[in-house]
Design a protein around this motif. Structure first.
Motif, mmCIF file in Angstrom:
data_model
loop_
_atom_site.group_PDB
_atom_site.id
_atom_site.type_symbol
_atom_site.label_atom_id
_atom_site.label_comp_id
_atom_site.label_asym_id
_atom_site.label_seq_id
_atom_site.Cartn_x
_atom_site.Cartn_y
_atom_site.Cartn_z
ATOM 1 N N PHE A 47 53.224 21.960 15.000
ATOM 2 C CA PHE A 47 54.504 22.663 15.049
ATOM 3 C C PHE A 47 54.744 23.174 16.466
ATOM 4 O O PHE A 47 53.828 23.272 17.273
ATOM 5 C CB PHE A 47 54.501 23.847 14.075
ATOM 6 N N ARG A 48 55.986 23.473 16.756
ATOM 7 C CA ARG A 48 56.283 24.097 18.043
ATOM 8 C C ARG A 48 57.246 25.257 17.823
ATOM 9 O O ARG A 48 58.192 25.135 17.041
ATOM 10 C CB ARG A 48 56.880 23.074 19.012
ATOM 11 N N GLU A 49 56.980 26.372 18.509
ATOM 12 C CA GLU A 49 57.826 27.560 18.371
ATOM 13 C C GLU A 49 59.173 27.323 19.036
ATOM 14 O O GLU A 49 59.255 26.658 20.066
ATOM 15 C CB GLU A 49 57.160 28.772 19.049
ATOM 16 N N GLY A 50 60.206 27.911 18.453
ATOM 17 C CA GLY A 50 61.523 27.802 19.069
ATOM 18 C C GLY A 50 61.614 28.718 20.283
ATOM 19 O O GLY A 50 61.097 29.824 20.277
ATOM 20 N N THR A 51 62.244 28.214 21.356
ATOM 21 C CA THR A 51 62.452 29.072 22.523
ATOM 22 C C THR A 51 63.948 29.214 22.782
ATOM 23 O O THR A 51 64.355 29.822 23.762
ATOM 24 C CB THR A 51 61.793 28.474 23.776
ATOM 25 N N ASP A 52 64.761 28.655 21.891
ATOM 26 C CA ASP A 52 66.212 28.719 22.103
ATOM 27 C C ASP A 52 66.749 30.097 21.759
ATOM 28 O O ASP A 52 66.183 30.814 20.939
ATOM 29 C CB ASP A 52 66.901 27.666 21.229
ATOM 30 N N LEU A 53 67.849 30.450 22.415
ATOM 31 C CA LEU A 53 68.478 31.734 22.161
ATOM 32 C C LEU A 53 69.750 31.520 21.358
ATOM 33 O O LEU A 53 70.458 30.533 21.554
ATOM 34 C CB LEU A 53 68.825 32.420 23.485
ATOM 35 N N ASP A 54 70.025 32.470 20.442
ATOM 36 C CA ASP A 54 71.298 32.375 19.738
ATOM 37 C C ASP A 54 72.396 33.014 20.594
ATOM 38 O O ASP A 54 72.145 33.438 21.720
ATOM 39 C CB ASP A 54 71.202 33.001 18.345
ATOM 40 N N VAL B 220 65.479 34.515 44.806
ATOM 41 C CA VAL B 220 64.728 33.632 43.913
ATOM 42 C C VAL B 220 65.671 33.087 42.847
ATOM 43 O O VAL B 220 65.742 31.896 42.593
ATOM 44 C CB VAL B 220 63.550 34.380 43.266
ATOM 45 N N VAL B 221 66.403 34.010 42.243
ATOM 46 C CA VAL B 221 67.387 33.655 41.229
ATOM 47 C C VAL B 221 68.678 34.367 41.611
ATOM 48 O O VAL B 221 68.648 35.561 41.920
ATOM 49 C CB VAL B 221 66.919 34.117 39.830
ATOM 50 N N ASP B 222 69.805 33.670 41.617
ATOM 51 C CA ASP B 222 71.036 34.319 42.070
ATOM 52 C C ASP B 222 71.698 35.118 40.948
ATOM 53 O O ASP B 222 71.173 35.205 39.831
ATOM 54 C CB ASP B 222 72.005 33.297 42.678
ATOM 55 N N ALA B 223 72.849 35.708 41.232
ATOM 56 C CA ALA B 223 73.508 36.608 40.285
ATOM 57 C C ALA B 223 73.896 35.892 38.996
ATOM 58 O O ALA B 223 74.030 36.512 37.941
ATOM 59 C CB ALA B 223 74.738 37.236 40.928
ATOM 60 N N ASN B 224 74.079 34.573 39.047
ATOM 61 C CA ASN B 224 74.455 33.831 37.846
ATOM 62 C C ASN B 224 73.245 33.310 37.077
ATOM 63 O O ASN B 224 73.399 32.520 36.146
ATOM 64 C CB ASN B 224 75.352 32.646 38.219
ATOM 65 N N GLY B 225 72.054 33.736 37.495
ATOM 66 C CA GLY B 225 70.853 33.299 36.796
ATOM 67 C C GLY B 225 70.402 31.891 37.156
ATOM 68 O O GLY B 225 69.666 31.262 36.408
ATOM 69 N N LYS B 226 70.842 31.379 38.325
ATOM 70 C CA LYS B 226 70.409 30.035 38.760
ATOM 71 C C LYS B 226 69.293 30.169 39.787
ATOM 72 O O LYS B 226 69.314 31.071 40.626
ATOM 73 C CB LYS B 226 71.595 29.302 39.401
ATOM 74 N N ALA B 227 68.332 29.262 39.722
ATOM 75 C CA ALA B 227 67.236 29.284 40.684
ATOM 76 C C ALA B 227 67.724 28.803 42.049
ATOM 77 O O ALA B 227 68.401 27.775 42.142
ATOM 78 C CB ALA B 227 66.101 28.392 40.192
ATOM 79 N N VAL B 228 67.428 29.585 43.108
ATOM 80 C CA VAL B 228 67.881 29.206 44.457
ATOM 81 C C VAL B 228 66.748 29.413 45.456
ATOM 82 O O VAL B 228 66.962 29.856 46.580
ATOM 83 C CB VAL B 228 69.107 30.042 44.893
ATOM 84 N N VAL B 229 65.523 29.086 45.051
ATOM 85 C CA VAL B 229 64.366 29.465 45.856
ATOM 86 C C VAL B 229 64.007 28.413 46.911
ATOM 87 O O VAL B 229 63.088 28.606 47.693
ATOM 88 C CB VAL B 229 63.166 29.799 44.934
ATOM 89 N N THR B 421 62.047 23.429 41.024
ATOM 90 C CA THR B 421 62.131 22.525 39.876
ATOM 91 C C THR B 421 61.707 23.243 38.596
ATOM 92 O O THR B 421 62.368 23.147 37.553
ATOM 93 C CB THR B 421 61.206 21.310 40.095
ATOM 94 N N LYS B 422 60.589 23.965 38.682
ATOM 95 C CA LYS B 422 60.074 24.642 37.488
ATOM 96 C C LYS B 422 61.031 25.719 37.010
ATOM 97 O O LYS B 422 61.283 25.844 35.810
ATOM 98 C CB LYS B 422 58.718 25.292 37.809
ATOM 99 N N LEU B 423 61.584 26.504 37.961
ATOM 100 C CA LEU B 423 62.483 27.595 37.573
ATOM 101 C C LEU B 423 63.753 27.044 36.932
ATOM 102 O O LEU B 423 64.263 27.598 35.963
ATOM 103 C CB LEU B 423 62.826 28.471 38.776
ATOM 104 N N GLN B 424 64.263 25.935 37.487
ATOM 105 C CA GLN B 424 65.461 25.328 36.896
ATOM 106 C C GLN B 424 65.211 24.984 35.434
ATOM 107 O O GLN B 424 66.054 25.209 34.573
ATOM 108 C CB GLN B 424 65.852 24.070 37.677
ATOM 109 N N GLU B 425 64.021 24.449 35.179
ATOM 110 C CA GLU B 425 63.645 24.086 33.816
ATOM 111 C C GLU B 425 63.562 25.330 32.919
ATOM 112 O O GLU B 425 64.064 25.343 31.801
ATOM 113 C CB GLU B 425 62.299 23.357 33.877
ATOM 114 N N LEU B 426 62.937 26.401 33.460
ATOM 115 C CA LEU B 426 62.689 27.605 32.653
ATOM 116 C C LEU B 426 63.937 28.439 32.404
ATOM 117 O O LEU B 426 64.021 29.162 31.422
ATOM 118 C CB LEU B 426 61.636 28.488 33.343
ATOM 119 N N LEU B 427 64.911 28.356 33.323
ATOM 120 C CA LEU B 427 66.085 29.225 33.203
ATOM 121 C C LEU B 427 67.259 28.499 32.568
ATOM 122 O O LEU B 427 68.364 29.005 32.542
ATOM 123 C CB LEU B 427 66.490 29.757 34.584
ATOM 124 N N LYS B 428 67.029 27.282 32.101
ATOM 125 C CA LYS B 428 68.102 26.492 31.499
ATOM 126 C C LYS B 428 68.790 27.237 30.368
ATOM 127 O O LYS B 428 68.133 27.891 29.584
ATOM 128 C CB LYS B 428 67.533 25.185 30.952
#
Lengths: 310, 428
Positions: A47-54, B220-229, B421-428
């Motif tokens: 299984f994998r935990e959800g990381t999506d936000l509502d 690191v992250v701009d006001a709109n929550g986008k990675a700009v590092v 690259t990693k931050l873009q993925e994490l902040l999607k």
């Protein structure tokens, strides 16, 4: 004849039922403490935990079934490098520490066995490291290995032990050997104490040197105990976690073991992948134990049974 | 041998059983749904990091003396922030009521709120306009209040006033001035280390990295929550630290420093400049012999690339666990702890930055803590770390990149590209 046979059969099946009844608590306990966690971990790992936000920004709870995705991600994904590094570290630590511990442990056992004066003190002092909890001993060693610590003062150089590199591996190996060589010593000592003295007397009469006595008598006779000690240590070392975690720190490539990767994933709330790592580690440990028992004949139960028969 | 093996097995089985039992008891409470209402009075627990000054205990004792039926008990968590978070998260995972009030680092608000581990607080019961606004922002998630700001924090540049004065130097405003000042001091004090911050691979490294990037005009992250590092400014910031290590301006061993290791070094007189939180002020100023620099140091705003630098916003907020009991008592205790009296007492005992703006203008306090106006400016212009639900992954990515660059394993260019690259993925 028939009556006797019937009575014997009756006794056997009666004894079988009694044996089953007497053993059932053991099976229940084993099922609970061994079976259930294993099944639970296996289930979690698919299984994998959800990381999506509502819409209002809350995490959507609930895990979704992903099949073997968590496993394939470990071997082919971007985490493959991390996995193989941890796998390598785990294996290297196990091979090196167990080898050193066996050499030192046998030495310690011989000292403890032959110490005539202050026997109690010698034995107690050798066993002290084993009695210290691992996390506490890791803190102690971190204090020794800090930049201005005892280790650097002794060698008169500034080595940054807790940073990435060979020195971190060395620090972990040293601390682990310090702590667990006494454990091997303890088990080997138990093996030494059941070797009858007359065997040595006979050897002395035949003019065997102490060296030869060690190789021809002590070692073969202590082998069953030694193999069990090594098996225990290997299984333990493969699960190594607290020592590198406390002594060096988390997410340090040089010392990261499989247990640490699993823990790190779990603390990032990715329980599925964490369970997958843990399952792989379990398989690795189980296969190692099996190979050990089959190839080296570390017959834990058989040895005891054999001795009981004599 | 047989007996020994059996005994070993029995011990192992027992260990697993105890482990299971402890997991089981946590799981049993899983059925209960956390209630949002702040109800119930009685004993509560307060999970917090190390109480270095002992003042937390003092305030709790004060509270307990007048609330016989609503006793508060402190549960001290480990010294490192990462370990504190892990314990609180694990506690929330098993929905345990062991912790009622949580002393949360400002960066955890988003994660704890989004996972519903903490309950929303009634904003109208706190006079939020009297607090420093950046501190209030750290307690909010999507414009709702989930914690009460208790401690704020801004980095300060501690410096050895005695040595700078002797060398005829002023506290530096830029990194270049810092280097020059240090060289002047080194003429008479060759053994002293120029500068240190927190560079061990942990949360402190994220703080110091963000500070360097912000102080060079990057983000690191701009006001709109986008990675700009992956900007040239961010590279200039990281490079300042990297070359600091290469040229020996930062001592090699500082790569192993967390707050306390650095504080010990500064107090032992090994450092000329030290980037540190305000809590060090009273500890380094102690005249009981524990600090060799008592009366010999002062603080200045952090230096930057072309002018004053920008601190990373630190601090702690108190929140109420969704799974804790007696939430009404917990809320009252938090109000007590954020009151002006309590904050004043905290400031006097710990020199930790308060969150109430009025305390920064109190003449009596300024007399005792001459740095307060500077600290207020520092906090008002401080930048927060990325506010992300998956902050744990974000900060690990930052630490990974910064540590690799500082130890020379990767060039700053490569490290920052990977981080982007990693931050873009994490902040999607």
């Amino acid at each position: 004849m028939t009556a006797v046979a019937r009575r014997a059969r009756g006794a056997t099946s009666g004894a079988g039922r009694l044996a089953a009844a007497l053993l059932s608590p053991t099976f229940v306990v084993l099922g609970l403490v061994v079976g259930y966690p294993l099944v639970a971990a296996l289930r979690e790992s698919v299984f994998r935990e959800g990381t999506d936000l509502d819409e209002s920004g809350f995490v959507v709870e609930g895990a979704r079934f992903v099949g073997v995705d968590n496993y394939t991600a470990i071997f082919v994904g971007e985490s493959a490098a991390r996995f193989w590094n941890a796998f390598g570290n785990t294996t290297v630590f196990t091979v090196i520490t167990v080898t050193l511990e066996v050499l030192l442990g046998v030495g310690m056992a011989l000292v403890m066995h032959h110490a005539i004066r202050w026997r109690g003190i010698v034995r107690a002092s050798i066993l002290v490291p084993w009695a210290v909890p691992t996390a506490v001993s890791a803190l102690l060693w971190r204090w020794i290995f800090q930049a201005d610590g005892v280790a650097n003062a002794m060698i008169g150089q500034q080595i940054l032990w807790t940073t990435e590199g060979w020195q971190a591996k060395f620090a972990v190996i040293l601390a682990d050997v310090w702590k667990t060589a006494p454990f091997v010593g303890l088990l080997v000592l138990a093996g030494l104490q059941i070797i009858p003295n007359d065997v040595y007397e006979a050897a002395r009469v035949d003019g065997a040197s102490p060296w030869r006595q060690f190789w021809q008598i002590t070692l073969p006779l202590v082998k069953p105990a030694l193999l069990v000690a090594v098996l225990f240590r290997v299984l333990d070392a493969l699960r190594m976690f607290d020592l590198p975690f406390v002594l060096i720190g988390s997410r340090k490539e040089s010392v990261e073991t499989l247990s640490m990767v699993a823990f790190d994933e779990a603390s990032s709330l990715r329980f599925g992948p964490a369970a997958a790592y843990a399952t792989i580690l379990f398989v690795y440990v189980a296969v190692t134990a099996l190979v050990f028992v089959r190839l080296l004949g570390a017959d834990v139960i058989g040895a005891a049974r054999e001795r009981a028969r004599k | 041998m047989g007996v020994r093996t059996t005994a070993a097995r029995a011990t192992a089985a027992l260990g697993v059983a105890v482990l299971l039992a402890s997991c089981g008891s946590g799981g049993d409470q899983g059925g209960e749904q956390p209630s949002g209402a702040l109800e119930g009075r009685g004993e509560v627990t307060f999970a917090t990091g190390k109480d270095t000054s002992g003042n937390m205990q003092k305030l709790v004792d004060e509270w307990n003396a007048s609330h016989a039926n609503e006793q508060v008990r402190i549960i001290e968590l480990p010294e490192s922030a990462d370990a504190q978070r892990q314990q609180m998260v694990q506690n929330a995972q098993v929905k345990s009521d062991a912790y009622t009030i949580l002393n949360l680092d400002v960066v955890w608000t988003a994660e704890f709120a989004a996972n519903r581990w903490v309950v929303e607080l009634p904003a109208d019961q706190f006079e939020l306009d009297k607090f420093l606004q950046p501190a209030v922002k750290t307690a909010q998630y999507r414009d709702k209040l989930y914690a009460a700001p208790v401690y704020s924090d801004g980095g300060l540049l501690y410096y050895r006033k005695d040595l700078l004065d002797a060398a005829g130097q002023k506290p530096p405003k830029t990194w270049a001035e810092l280097t020059t000042a240090c060289q002047a001091v080194k003429a008479t004090q060759p053994a002293i280390g120029c500068y240190a911050g927190q560079f061990e691979k942990y949360e402190g490294l994220t703080v110091n990295f963000d500070e360097a990037v912000h102080s060079a005009g990057g983000d690191v992250v701009d006001a709109n929550g986008k990675a700009v590092v992956d900007s040239p400014e961010a590279k200039a910031g990281l490079d300042a630290l990297v070359t600091g290590f290469q040229q020996g301006i930062i001592p090699q061993k500082a790569i192993t420093y967390k707050e306390e290791e650095g504080r010990r070094a500064f107090q032992a007189g090994e450092l000329l400049f030290h980037r540190q939180w305000p809590y060090q002020w009273s500890l380094a100023g102690k005249a009981d012999g524990s600090s060799q620099v008592a009366g010999k140091f002062d603080v200045a705003p952090l230096p930057g690339l072309n002018g004053p630098g920008s601190s990373t916003l630190g601090g702690h907020n108190f929140a109420i666990s969704a799974f804790g009991k007696n939430k009404a008592t917990a809320l009252d205790f938090i109000k007590f702890f954020t009151s002006e009296t309590a904050q004043r007492s905290n400031l006097l005992a710990t020199s930790q930055a308060p969150t109430l703006a009025s305390l920064y203008e109190d003449a009596e306090l300024i007399k005792q803590f001459p740095y307060l106006p500077t600290l207020k400016e520092s906090i008002l212009s401080a930048k927060p770390r990325p506010q992300a639900v998956r902050y744990g992954d974000v900060t690990q990515a930052i630490q990974e990149a910064a540590y690799a660059a500082l130890t020379g394993e990767r060039t700053s260019d490569v490290a920052l590209k990977e981080l982007q690259t990693k931050l873009q993925e994490l902040l999607k």
